[in-house]
Write a protein that holds these residues in place. Structure first.
Motif, PDB file in Angstrom:
ATOM      1  N   ALA A 162     -24.153 -77.651 -13.538  1.00 32.31           N
ATOM      2  CA  ALA A 162     -24.430 -77.533 -14.965  1.00 32.31           C
ATOM      3  C   ALA A 162     -25.876 -77.968 -15.202  1.00 32.31           C
ATOM      4  CB  ALA A 162     -23.478 -78.399 -15.771  1.00 32.31           C
ATOM      5  N   CYS A 163     -26.611 -77.177 -15.982  1.00 29.59           N
ATOM      6  CA  CYS A 163     -27.994 -77.537 -16.293  1.00 29.59           C
ATOM      7  C   CYS A 163     -28.327 -77.137 -17.727  1.00 29.59           C
ATOM      8  CB  CYS A 163     -28.953 -76.911 -15.287  1.00 29.59           C
ATOM      9  SG  CYS A 163     -28.919 -75.118 -15.225  1.00 29.59           S
ATOM     10  N   ASP A 164     -29.357 -77.773 -18.278  1.00 27.80           N
ATOM     11  CA  ASP A 164     -29.825 -77.495 -19.641  1.00 27.80           C
ATOM     12  C   ASP A 164     -28.715 -77.670 -20.684  1.00 27.80           C
ATOM     13  OD1 ASP A 164     -32.397 -76.917 -18.710  1.00 27.80           O
ATOM     14  OD2 ASP A 164     -31.836 -74.827 -18.310  1.00 27.80           O
ATOM     15  N   ASN A 165     -28.157 -78.886 -20.735  1.00 30.85           N
ATOM     16  CA  ASN A 165     -27.131 -79.268 -21.718  1.00 30.85           C
ATOM     17  C   ASN A 165     -25.839 -78.472 -21.601  1.00 30.85           C
ATOM     18  OD1 ASN A 165     -28.732 -81.278 -23.006  1.00 30.85           O
ATOM     19  ND2 ASN A 165     -29.877 -79.613 -23.982  1.00 30.85           N
ATOM     20  N   ALA A 166     -25.514 -78.009 -20.432  1.00 28.40           N
ATOM     21  CA  ALA A 166     -24.297 -77.229 -20.213  1.00 28.40           C
ATOM     22  C   ALA A 166     -23.180 -78.133 -19.684  1.00 28.40           C
ATOM     23  CB  ALA A 166     -24.578 -76.105 -19.223  1.00 28.40           C
ATOM     24  N   ILE A 167     -21.960 -77.589 -19.693  1.00 31.09           N
ATOM     25  CA  ILE A 167     -20.789 -78.301 -19.179  1.00 31.09           C
ATOM     26  C   ILE A 167     -20.081 -77.389 -18.176  1.00 31.09           C
ATOM     27  CG2 ILE A 167     -18.552 -79.311 -19.746  1.00 31.09           C
ATOM     28  CD1 ILE A 167     -19.681 -79.807 -22.584  1.00 31.09           C
ATOM     29  N   ALA A 168     -19.843 -77.909 -16.978  1.00 29.39           N
ATOM     30  CA  ALA A 168     -19.086 -77.201 -15.949  1.00 29.39           C
ATOM     31  C   ALA A 168     -17.945 -78.113 -15.527  1.00 29.39           C
ATOM     32  CB  ALA A 168     -19.963 -76.856 -14.756  1.00 29.39           C
ATOM     33  N   SER A 169     -16.715 -77.577 -15.486  1.00 29.52           N
ATOM     34  CA  SER A 169     -15.581 -78.434 -15.123  1.00 29.52           C
ATOM     35  C   SER A 169     -14.518 -77.660 -14.355  1.00 29.52           C
ATOM     36  CB  SER A 169     -14.965 -79.069 -16.373  1.00 29.52           C
ATOM     37  OG  SER A 169     -14.455 -78.082 -17.237  1.00 29.52           O
ATOM     38  N   ILE A 170     -13.745 -78.426 -13.572  1.00 29.33           N
ATOM     39  CA  ILE A 170     -12.612 -77.902 -12.821  1.00 29.33           C
ATOM     40  C   ILE A 170     -11.410 -78.766 -13.190  1.00 29.33           C
ATOM     41  CG2 ILE A 170     -11.607 -77.524 -10.543  1.00 29.33           C
ATOM     42  CD1 ILE A 170     -14.474 -77.168  -9.484  1.00 29.33           C
ATOM     43  N   LYS A 171     -10.308 -78.113 -13.585  1.00 31.27           N
ATOM     44  CA  LYS A 171      -9.102 -78.832 -13.993  1.00 31.27           C
ATOM     45  C   LYS A 171      -7.912 -78.262 -13.240  1.00 31.27           C
ATOM     46  CE  LYS A 171     -10.945 -79.452 -18.637  1.00 31.27           C
ATOM     47  NZ  LYS A 171     -10.764 -79.178 -20.068  1.00 31.27           N
ATOM     48  N   GLY A 172      -7.017 -79.137 -12.787  1.00 29.12           N
ATOM     49  CA  GLY A 172      -5.809 -78.693 -12.106  1.00 29.12           C
ATOM     50  C   GLY A 172      -5.595 -79.451 -10.813  1.00 29.12           C
ATOM     51  N   ASN A 173      -4.524 -79.117 -10.137  1.00 32.25           N
ATOM     52  CA  ASN A 173      -4.141 -79.802  -8.902  1.00 32.25           C
ATOM     53  C   ASN A 173      -4.384 -78.919  -7.685  1.00 32.25           C
ATOM     54  OD1 ASN A 173      -3.027 -82.157 -10.208  1.00 32.25           O
ATOM     55  ND2 ASN A 173      -1.345 -80.826 -10.860  1.00 32.25           N
ATOM     56  N   PHE A 174      -4.752 -79.579  -6.587  1.00 32.71           N
ATOM     57  CA  PHE A 174      -4.840 -78.927  -5.274  1.00 32.71           C
ATOM     58  C   PHE A 174      -3.903 -79.713  -4.370  1.00 32.71           C
ATOM     59  CE2 PHE A 174      -6.949 -78.487  -1.050  1.00 32.71           C
ATOM     60  CZ  PHE A 174      -6.719 -77.133  -0.893  1.00 32.71           C
ATOM     61  N   THR A 175      -2.745 -79.119  -4.045  1.00 33.97           N
ATOM     62  CA  THR A 175      -1.701 -79.830  -3.315  1.00 33.97           C
ATOM     63  C   THR A 175      -1.425 -79.144  -1.987  1.00 33.97           C
ATOM     64  OG1 THR A 175      -0.702 -80.417  -5.447  1.00 33.97           O
ATOM     65  CG2 THR A 175       0.646 -80.735  -3.476  1.00 33.97           C
ATOM     66  N   VAL A 176      -1.502 -79.906  -0.913  1.00 32.29           N
ATOM     67  CA  VAL A 176      -1.174 -79.433   0.431  1.00 32.29           C
ATOM     68  C   VAL A 176      -0.137 -80.406   0.985  1.00 32.29           C
ATOM     69  CG1 VAL A 176      -2.048 -78.934   2.746  1.00 32.29           C
ATOM     70  CG2 VAL A 176      -3.496 -78.483   0.747  1.00 32.29           C
ATOM     71  N   VAL A 177       1.116 -79.940   1.140  1.00 37.71           N
ATOM     72  CA  VAL A 177       2.198 -80.824   1.587  1.00 37.71           C
ATOM     73  C   VAL A 177       3.157 -80.111   2.531  1.00 37.71           C
ATOM     74  CG1 VAL A 177       2.157 -82.298  -0.476  1.00 37.71           C
ATOM     75  CG2 VAL A 177       3.636 -80.299  -0.434  1.00 37.71           C
ATOM     76  N   ARG A 178       3.750 -80.901   3.435  1.00 38.54           N
ATOM     77  CA  ARG A 178       4.845 -80.487   4.321  1.00 38.54           C
ATOM     78  C   ARG A 178       4.536 -79.233   5.141  1.00 38.54           C
ATOM     79  NH1 ARG A 178       6.894 -81.387  -0.573  1.00 38.54           N
ATOM     80  NH2 ARG A 178       7.348 -79.180  -0.870  1.00 38.54           N
ATOM     81  N   ASN A 179       3.297 -79.047   5.565  1.00 44.30           N
ATOM     82  CA  ASN A 179       2.940 -77.926   6.427  1.00 44.30           C
ATOM     83  C   ASN A 179       2.953 -78.391   7.870  1.00 44.30           C
ATOM     84  OD1 ASN A 179       2.075 -75.799   4.406  1.00 44.30           O
ATOM     85  ND2 ASN A 179       0.843 -77.527   3.762  1.00 44.30           N
ATOM     86  N   GLU A 180       3.350 -77.518   8.769  1.00 42.50           N
ATOM     87  CA  GLU A 180       3.304 -77.805  10.203  1.00 42.50           C
ATOM     88  C   GLU A 180       2.119 -77.050  10.775  1.00 42.50           C
ATOM     89  OE1 GLU A 180       5.992 -77.393  14.255  1.00 42.50           O
ATOM     90  OE2 GLU A 180       6.864 -76.839  12.331  1.00 42.50           O
ATOM     91  N   MET A 181       1.235 -77.784  11.463  1.00 41.05           N
ATOM     92  CA  MET A 181       0.006 -77.175  11.960  1.00 41.05           C
ATOM     93  C   MET A 181      -0.030 -77.250  13.485  1.00 41.05           C
ATOM     94  SD  MET A 181      -2.629 -78.469   9.058  1.00 41.05           S
ATOM     95  CE  MET A 181      -2.273 -78.138   7.344  1.00 41.05           C
ATOM     96  N   LEU A 182      -0.005 -76.081  14.106  1.00 41.39           N
ATOM     97  CA  LEU A 182      -0.050 -75.960  15.558  1.00 41.39           C
ATOM     98  C   LEU A 182      -1.394 -75.364  15.943  1.00 41.39           C
ATOM     99  CD1 LEU A 182       3.458 -74.286  15.972  1.00 41.39           C
ATOM    100  CD2 LEU A 182       2.928 -76.725  16.015  1.00 41.39           C
ATOM    101  N   GLN A 183      -1.879 -75.730  17.126  1.00 43.98           N
ATOM    102  CA  GLN A 183      -3.168 -75.166  17.544  1.00 43.98           C
ATOM    103  C   GLN A 183      -3.147 -74.837  19.030  1.00 43.98           C
ATOM    104  OE1 GLN A 183      -6.704 -77.331  16.489  1.00 43.98           O
ATOM    105  NE2 GLN A 183      -7.798 -75.430  16.367  1.00 43.98           N
ATOM    106  N   ALA A 184      -3.646 -73.656  19.346  1.00 45.16           N
ATOM    107  CA  ALA A 184      -3.816 -73.173  20.722  1.00 45.16           C
ATOM    108  C   ALA A 184      -2.547 -73.320  21.548  1.00 45.16           C
ATOM    109  CB  ALA A 184      -4.990 -73.886  21.386  1.00 45.16           C
ATOM    110  N   GLY A 185      -1.425 -72.988  20.929  1.00 44.62           N
ATOM    111  CA  GLY A 185      -0.159 -73.029  21.645  1.00 44.62           C
ATOM    112  C   GLY A 185       0.389 -74.427  21.842  1.00 44.62           C
ATOM    113  N   LEU A 186      -0.267 -75.439  21.289  1.00 40.77           N
ATOM    114  CA  LEU A 186       0.210 -76.810  21.410  1.00 40.77           C
ATOM    115  C   LEU A 186       1.023 -77.154  20.188  1.00 40.77           C
ATOM    116  CD1 LEU A 186      -3.132 -78.436  22.577  1.00 40.77           C
ATOM    117  CD2 LEU A 186      -1.245 -77.652  24.007  1.00 40.77           C
ATOM    118  N   GLY A 187       1.920 -78.051  20.298  1.00 41.08           N
ATOM    119  CA  GLY A 187       2.638 -78.443  19.111  1.00 41.08           C
ATOM    120  C   GLY A 187       3.854 -79.127  19.452  1.00 41.08           C
TER     121      GLY A 187
END
Length: 187
Positions: A162-187
């Protein structure tokens, strides 16, 4: 397919449109689903042999739901699922971009070195403008199988300016839950 010449472009959903895909099999695409400022729900679907499963861009608002799908993405340009969210305002204008992103109960396999999920929020306001992004992102109960050792499972970038008396905003949730993450055949 072995190269993009053997693939078809995929399905495109343009601004203001809506779509529901259920119990489908979509394969051999360059970019399976392209969603631009629309309402798109994809459930119980298999997306296989694709360079990019989903590319979504919301500047005017919209929603994306991907639930109970199997996605098998090959190396391509950009993440297997990419979501771009943006809002811009200037000259005392007000702009609010509303969105809802839900990625749940999926099995996502990829060899893509650019990663599985890429989400980017960009909010810019200038000259007394007001720009707002508002909405929730839920990434839950997925199984991610990333076979490339050089990429992110989930990446989120934010550019808030935000510049020159402006307003920039972000509202809300970013939720990452209960995911299973495997990599390169490992897990």
């Amino acid at each position: 397919f072995d190269d993009s010449e053997d693939a078809w472009a995929g399905l495109h959903f343009n601004a203001g449109s809506g779509g529901a895909i259920d119990h489908a099999i979509i394969n051999d695409t360059q970019e399976t689903l392209r969603a631009i400022d629309c309402e798109l729900t994809v459930t119980n679907t298999a997306i296989t042999n694709t360079n990019k499963a989903v590319y979504a861009e919301f500047e005017n608002g919209g929603s994306l739901t991907i639930d109970n799908c199997v996605i098998d993405a090959q190396p391509g340009s950009g993440a297997s699922i990419a979501v771009m969210l943006s809002s811009f305002a200037d000259d005392e204008r007000k702009n609010t971009t509303a969105f809802d992103i839900t990625i749940t109960n999926n099995l996502i396999n990829t060899t893509n070195p650019y990663g599985l999920i890429y989400i980017y929020k960009d909010v810019e306001a200038e000259d007394n403008g007001t720009a707002t992004l508002v909405g929730d992102i839920l990434i839950a109960d997925n199984v991610f199988n990333q076979t490339s050792m050089v990429s992110n499972f989930i990446y989120m970038g934010v550019d808030l300016e935000a510049c020159d008396n402006a307003i920039a905003s972000i509202k809300g949730n970013f939720t990452v839950v209960r995911n299973e993450m495997l990599q390169a055949g490992l897990g």
